[in-house]
Design an enzyme around this catalytic site. Structure first.
Site, PDB file in Angstrom:
ATOM      1  CG  ASN A  60      16.391-114.060 -58.060  1.00  0.00           C
ATOM      2  OD1 ASN A  60      16.785-114.738 -59.001  1.00  0.00           O
ATOM      3  ND2 ASN A  60      17.171-113.219 -57.413  1.00  0.00           N
ATOM      4  CG  ASN A  63       9.584-103.766 -58.771  1.00  0.00           C
ATOM      5  OD1 ASN A  63       9.633-102.614 -58.351  1.00  0.00           O
ATOM      6  ND2 ASN A  63       8.725-104.155 -59.675  1.00  0.00           N
ATOM      7  CB  ALA A  64      12.981-100.086 -59.989  1.00  0.00           C
ATOM      8  CB  CYS A  71      12.303-115.776 -53.381  1.00  0.00           C
ATOM      9  SG  CYS A  71      12.986-114.693 -52.131  1.00  0.00           S
ATOM     10  CD  GLU A  73      13.769-120.050 -52.728  1.00  0.00           C
ATOM     11  OE1 GLU A  73      13.667-119.024 -53.431  1.00  0.00           O
ATOM     12  OE2 GLU A  73      14.653-120.198 -51.873  1.00  0.00           O
ATOM     13  CB  CYS A 108      14.063-115.659 -47.659  1.00  0.00           C
ATOM     14  SG  CYS A 108      12.423-115.415 -48.363  1.00  0.00           S
TER      15      CYS A 108
HETATM   16  N1  THU Z   1      16.488-114.939 -53.176  1.00  0.00           N
HETATM   17  C1  THU Z   1      15.806-115.996 -53.710  1.00  0.00           C
HETATM   18  O1  THU Z   1      15.280-115.935 -54.815  1.00  0.00           O
HETATM   19  N2  THU Z   1      15.740-117.139 -52.970  1.00  0.00           N
HETATM   20  C2  THU Z   1      16.380-117.339 -51.797  1.00  0.00           C
HETATM   21  O2  THU Z   1      16.318-118.428 -51.246  1.00  0.00           O
HETATM   22  C3  THU Z   1      17.143-116.247 -51.170  1.00  0.00           C
HETATM   23  C4  THU Z   1      17.091-114.942 -51.875  1.00  0.00           C
HETATM   24  C5  THU Z   1      16.614-113.731 -53.998  1.00  0.00           C
HETATM   25  C6  THU Z   1      15.861-112.531 -53.508  1.00  0.00           C
HETATM   26  C7  THU Z   1      16.652-111.399 -54.125  1.00  0.00           C
HETATM   27  O3  THU Z   1      16.229-111.219 -55.460  1.00  0.00           O
HETATM   28  C8  THU Z   1      18.080-111.933 -54.156  1.00  0.00           C
HETATM   29  O4  THU Z   1      17.974-113.342 -54.037  1.00  0.00           O
HETATM   30  C9  THU Z   1      18.974-111.391 -53.051  1.00  0.00           C
HETATM   31  O5  THU Z   1      18.356-111.539 -51.806  1.00  0.00           O
END
Ligand code: THU
Length: 155
Positions: A60, A63-64, A71, A73, A108
């Site tokens: 992941n 960003n500010a 994410c 994925e 998500c």
């Molecule tokens: N996030 C992911 O990268 N993948 C997921 O399956 C769930 C959430 C990241 C998004 C954000 O940077 C942090 O986790 C918290 O939501």
């Protein structure tokens, strides 16, 4: 690491070997170290297996302005697509607060929709890495029932 294949029909039907799942899980866990997550502190890594055997990793990237955050994925999927690869078999996801994997990290809704663009819901496997060397295996169709995909635009 062990993935219980007895819980559902989907789990026992997953064609990936235990060795392949472990390899992808190791890569996903390693990716969490590259996560850029200064705002949530939640670091996630993913390893995406393409049908041709190539593996694309992602983390992941926050960003500010929050909204542009990506994410793990989607990072992996977009890396693959940008390299000309569009057919995928499975993705393994690992993540947690402050680098600790205390529970499974299911994708998500936005990431599920991105997977729906390129993957067959019944033959794409989403595998989560949980604590204590366990994990779960799902199909995309299980996590996104009646998903809207390219076929729906065909009328
Ligand atoms: N996030 C992911 O990268 N993948 C997921 O399956 C769930 C959430 C990241 C998004 C954000 O940077 C942090 O986790 C918290 O939501």
């Amino acid at each position: 690491m062990e993935w219980d294949r007895s819980e559902s029909k989907q789990q026992s039907a997953c064609p990936l070997s235990g060795n392949m799942i472990r390899k992808l899980a190791d890569l996903a866990i390693r990716q969490t170290a590259f996560a850029y997550a200064p705002y949530s502190g939640f670091t996630v890594g993913a390893a995406l297996l393409a049908c041709d055997g190539q593996i694309f990793t992602g983390c992941n990237v926050e960003n500010a302005a929050y909204g542009p955050s990506n994410c793990a994925e989607r990072t992996a999927v977009f890396k693959a697509v940008s390299e000309g690869v569009r057919n995928f078999r499975a993705i393994v996801i690992a993540g947690g607060k402050d680098g600790q994997i205390t529970g499974e990290c299911p994708p998500c809704g936005v990431c599920r929709q991105v997977m729906m663009e390129f993957c067959d819901p019944e033959n794409f496997w989403i595998i989560t890495v949980g604590p204590a060397h366990t994990g779960h295996i799902y199909t995309l169709g299980q996590l996104l029932p009646k998903g809207f995909g390219p076929a729906n635009l065909e009328g």
